[in-house]
Design an enzyme around this catalytic site. Sequence first.
Site, PDB file in Angstrom:
ATOM      1  N   SER A  95      80.937 144.030  10.812  1.00  0.00           N
ATOM      2  CA  SER A  95      81.409 142.891  10.014  1.00  0.00           C
ATOM      3  C   SER A  95      82.683 143.240   9.276  1.00  0.00           C
ATOM      4  O   SER A  95      83.479 142.362   8.971  1.00  0.00           O
ATOM      5  CB  SER A  95      80.382 142.524   8.942  1.00  0.00           C
ATOM      6  OG  SER A  95      79.216 142.059   9.500  1.00  0.00           O
ATOM      7  N   HIS A 109      81.379 139.938  17.228  1.00  0.00           N
ATOM      8  CA  HIS A 109      80.742 139.754  15.916  1.00  0.00           C
ATOM      9  C   HIS A 109      79.836 138.527  15.934  1.00  0.00           C
ATOM     10  O   HIS A 109      80.314 137.395  15.918  1.00  0.00           O
ATOM     11  CB  HIS A 109      81.824 139.635  14.836  1.00  0.00           C
ATOM     12  CG  HIS A 109      81.275 139.582  13.448  1.00  0.00           C
ATOM     13  ND1 HIS A 109      81.722 138.702  12.495  1.00  0.00           N
ATOM     14  CD2 HIS A 109      80.299 140.313  12.847  1.00  0.00           C
ATOM     15  CE1 HIS A 109      81.050 138.894  11.378  1.00  0.00           C
ATOM     16  NE2 HIS A 109      80.186 139.862  11.562  1.00  0.00           N
ATOM     17  N   GLU A 140      82.574 135.956  17.068  1.00  0.00           N
ATOM     18  CA  GLU A 140      83.997 136.266  16.916  1.00  0.00           C
ATOM     19  C   GLU A 140      84.331 137.407  17.877  1.00  0.00           C
ATOM     20  O   GLU A 140      83.739 138.485  17.799  1.00  0.00           O
ATOM     21  CB  GLU A 140      84.312 136.666  15.471  1.00  0.00           C
ATOM     22  CG  GLU A 140      84.172 135.499  14.506  1.00  0.00           C
ATOM     23  CD  GLU A 140      84.357 135.893  13.035  1.00  0.00           C
ATOM     24  OE1 GLU A 140      84.771 135.033  12.244  1.00  0.00           O
ATOM     25  OE2 GLU A 140      84.074 137.050  12.674  1.00  0.00           O
ATOM     26  N   ASN A 186      84.404 135.653   7.450  1.00  0.00           N
ATOM     27  CA  ASN A 186      84.244 136.394   6.198  1.00  0.00           C
ATOM     28  C   ASN A 186      85.528 136.445   5.374  1.00  0.00           C
ATOM     29  O   ASN A 186      85.507 136.808   4.206  1.00  0.00           O
ATOM     30  CB  ASN A 186      83.727 137.809   6.467  1.00  0.00           C
ATOM     31  CG  ASN A 186      82.217 137.803   6.693  1.00  0.00           C
ATOM     32  OD1 ASN A 186      81.529 136.853   6.313  1.00  0.00           O
ATOM     33  ND2 ASN A 186      81.704 138.840   7.327  1.00  0.00           N
TER      34      ASN A 186
HETATM   35  P1  NAI Z   1      69.964 147.039   9.998  1.00  0.00           P
HETATM   36  O1  NAI Z   1      69.925 147.997   8.886  1.00  0.00           O
HETATM   37  O2  NAI Z   1      68.977 145.910  10.036  1.00  0.00           O
HETATM   38  O3  NAI Z   1      69.849 147.822  11.396  1.00  0.00           O
HETATM   39  C1  NAI Z   1      70.592 148.964  11.711  1.00  0.00           C
HETATM   40  C2  NAI Z   1      69.769 149.817  12.677  1.00  0.00           C
HETATM   41  O4  NAI Z   1      70.629 150.833  13.209  1.00  0.00           O
HETATM   42  C3  NAI Z   1      68.596 150.512  12.021  1.00  0.00           C
HETATM   43  O5  NAI Z   1      67.421 150.261  12.765  1.00  0.00           O
HETATM   44  C4  NAI Z   1      68.975 152.007  12.074  1.00  0.00           C
HETATM   45  O6  NAI Z   1      67.870 152.858  12.249  1.00  0.00           O
HETATM   46  C5  NAI Z   1      69.891 152.046  13.277  1.00  0.00           C
HETATM   47  N1  NAI Z   1      70.836 153.156  13.300  1.00  0.00           N
HETATM   48  C6  NAI Z   1      71.541 153.673  12.266  1.00  0.00           C
HETATM   49  N2  NAI Z   1      72.346 154.659  12.706  1.00  0.00           N
HETATM   50  C7  NAI Z   1      72.167 154.757  14.048  1.00  0.00           C
HETATM   51  C8  NAI Z   1      72.733 155.554  15.071  1.00  0.00           C
HETATM   52  N3  NAI Z   1      73.646 156.477  14.805  1.00  0.00           N
HETATM   53  N4  NAI Z   1      72.323 155.350  16.338  1.00  0.00           N
HETATM   54  C9  NAI Z   1      71.390 154.417  16.632  1.00  0.00           C
HETATM   55  N5  NAI Z   1      70.803 153.638  15.700  1.00  0.00           N
HETATM   56  C10 NAI Z   1      71.195 153.799  14.425  1.00  0.00           C
HETATM   57  O7  NAI Z   1      71.471 146.464  10.041  1.00  0.00           O
HETATM   58  P2  NAI Z   1      72.010 145.024  10.534  1.00  0.00           P
HETATM   59  O8  NAI Z   1      71.974 144.085   9.417  1.00  0.00           O
HETATM   60  O9  NAI Z   1      71.345 144.678  11.816  1.00  0.00           O
HETATM   61  O10 NAI Z   1      73.553 145.374  10.800  1.00  0.00           O
HETATM   62  C11 NAI Z   1      73.984 146.155  11.887  1.00  0.00           C
HETATM   63  C12 NAI Z   1      75.469 145.969  12.106  1.00  0.00           C
HETATM   64  O11 NAI Z   1      75.745 144.579  12.293  1.00  0.00           O
HETATM   65  C13 NAI Z   1      76.366 146.414  10.954  1.00  0.00           C
HETATM   66  O12 NAI Z   1      77.567 146.907  11.503  1.00  0.00           O
HETATM   67  C14 NAI Z   1      76.616 145.114  10.190  1.00  0.00           C
HETATM   68  O13 NAI Z   1      77.843 145.150   9.484  1.00  0.00           O
HETATM   69  C15 NAI Z   1      76.704 144.124  11.330  1.00  0.00           C
HETATM   70  N6  NAI Z   1      76.401 142.732  11.011  1.00  0.00           N
HETATM   71  C16 NAI Z   1      75.371 142.405  10.180  1.00  0.00           C
HETATM   72  C17 NAI Z   1      75.095 141.052   9.913  1.00  0.00           C
HETATM   73  C18 NAI Z   1      73.970 140.665   9.035  1.00  0.00           C
HETATM   74  O14 NAI Z   1      73.941 139.505   8.572  1.00  0.00           O
HETATM   75  N7  NAI Z   1      73.002 141.519   8.764  1.00  0.00           N
HETATM   76  C19 NAI Z   1      75.902 139.975  10.505  1.00  0.00           C
HETATM   77  C20 NAI Z   1      76.897 140.433  11.450  1.00  0.00           C
HETATM   78  C21 NAI Z   1      77.144 141.765  11.641  1.00  0.00           C
END
Ligand code: NAI
Length: 391
Positions: free
Chosen positions: A120, A141, A153, A191
């Site tokens: 993001s 995105h 995006e 954003n």
């Molecule tokens: P989350 O915390 O729910 O999930 C992240 C997952 O990645 C966790 O299960 C974690 O164990 C895993 N992880 C961490 N490091 C790792 C690695 N090196 N290799 C493999 N797995 C790993 O996070 P979320 O909210 O799903 O966000 C993920 C990405 O998406 C971030 O870059 C965030 O900025 C982006 N994003 C989030 C949005 C949201 O509304 N939550 C919307 C759009 C993008």
Amino acid sequence: MEGRIHIGLIGAGTMGTGIAQVAAQAGHPVLMFDTRPGAVEAALKGLHATLEKLVAKGKFTRAEADALLGRIRPAAALGDLSSCGLTIEAIVENLDIKKKLFTQLEEILGADAILASNTSSLAITAIAAACEHPERVIGLHFFNPAPVMPLVEVVPGLLTAPGLSERCAGLMRAWGKEPVTCKDTPGFIVNRVARPFYGESIRIYEEGIADMASIDQALKSVGGFRMGPFELMDLIGNDINLAVTRSVWEAFFYDPRYKPSLTQQRQVESGRLGRKTNQGYFDYSGSAARTAPEVDPDLAHSITERVLAMLINEAADALFLQVASKEDLDLAMIKGVNYPKGLLAWADEKGAAYWSRKLDALQAEYGEDRYRASPLLRRMARTSAQFHGVK
Ligand code: NAI
């Protein structure tokens, strides 16, 4: 590309799971990997429960739900993703960790594979810089919840191969999504352009012009927004919303237009983050629905026009700086955050001169750079031009 290539999802959290569902729903075999033990299994269990509900509601047949789940398999090691033609990274938002992952992926994947990031707030160019072949790295995105929100995006980095965004946009369309293409700039489209919805509303509150519930009510009743800014910040979580504002502000080298607010900072420090803590700007502990306050129509109009002037200015400036096309700028706000209209189409209703005068009045009153009108809005005001067509 439009064939059923294998898709690798790295990160089985909120976004990774949602995107896996979207890809599997489009018929792709999906492999999911997460470094946290049990994360993929938990994600699949959650997805199973979601699909059960959708079957009960009649949105999916049992056979469709079973087929979808059957297409997603856990990957025990990153190396298991070697067959993937596209990987989408949705791991922790940390540049160094993402860079390391992308260099590992390069060693595993075939030469034709595409490496996408769902980041993001990080620059795609910065993630790609770690790679030997940055030309195959791109931003895809998605919005939360990914299976529901249509917007994606598509963000080519500085070194992304020409044509890759069109290919990815085509794939996103095949997945039933509405892709927009934007430059690798802070906050991409949504954003960035949405910042004043929160920031200017907080500013109006800080000045004592109206209370939070009245500002929410004004923007809903006059502006037609589905949610008011304060209830939306409570839904998103004030910690998350502040982090996005801070990251956009920092990434723009502290442009005052994006400056975070002390009101939100204190809110986060207090631990009252929003719905997830049962208390944010509003109290969510009781079951009683909040009643909408009566807002003086003139006040509601002033509040809405001030926030709208700032939103329109942000969209106009993004167009001025060629972040995206006018069509994509408008589509992104409708499909990504449910705005009732595209901001540039909205600007056309009263014309650029009207909004430019509003901003000039704000800048004259406050003397702050925050209210400077975009050069494009001024230019259009001088020529009475319209964003979507010529008058
Ligand atoms: P989350 O915390 O729910 O999930 C992240 C997952 O990645 C966790 O299960 C974690 O164990 C895993 N992880 C961490 N490091 C790792 C690695 N090196 N290799 C493999 N797995 C790993 O996070 P979320 O909210 O799903 O966000 C993920 C990405 O998406 C971030 O870059 C965030 O900025 C982006 N994003 C989030 C949005 C949201 O509304 N939550 C919307 C759009 C993008």
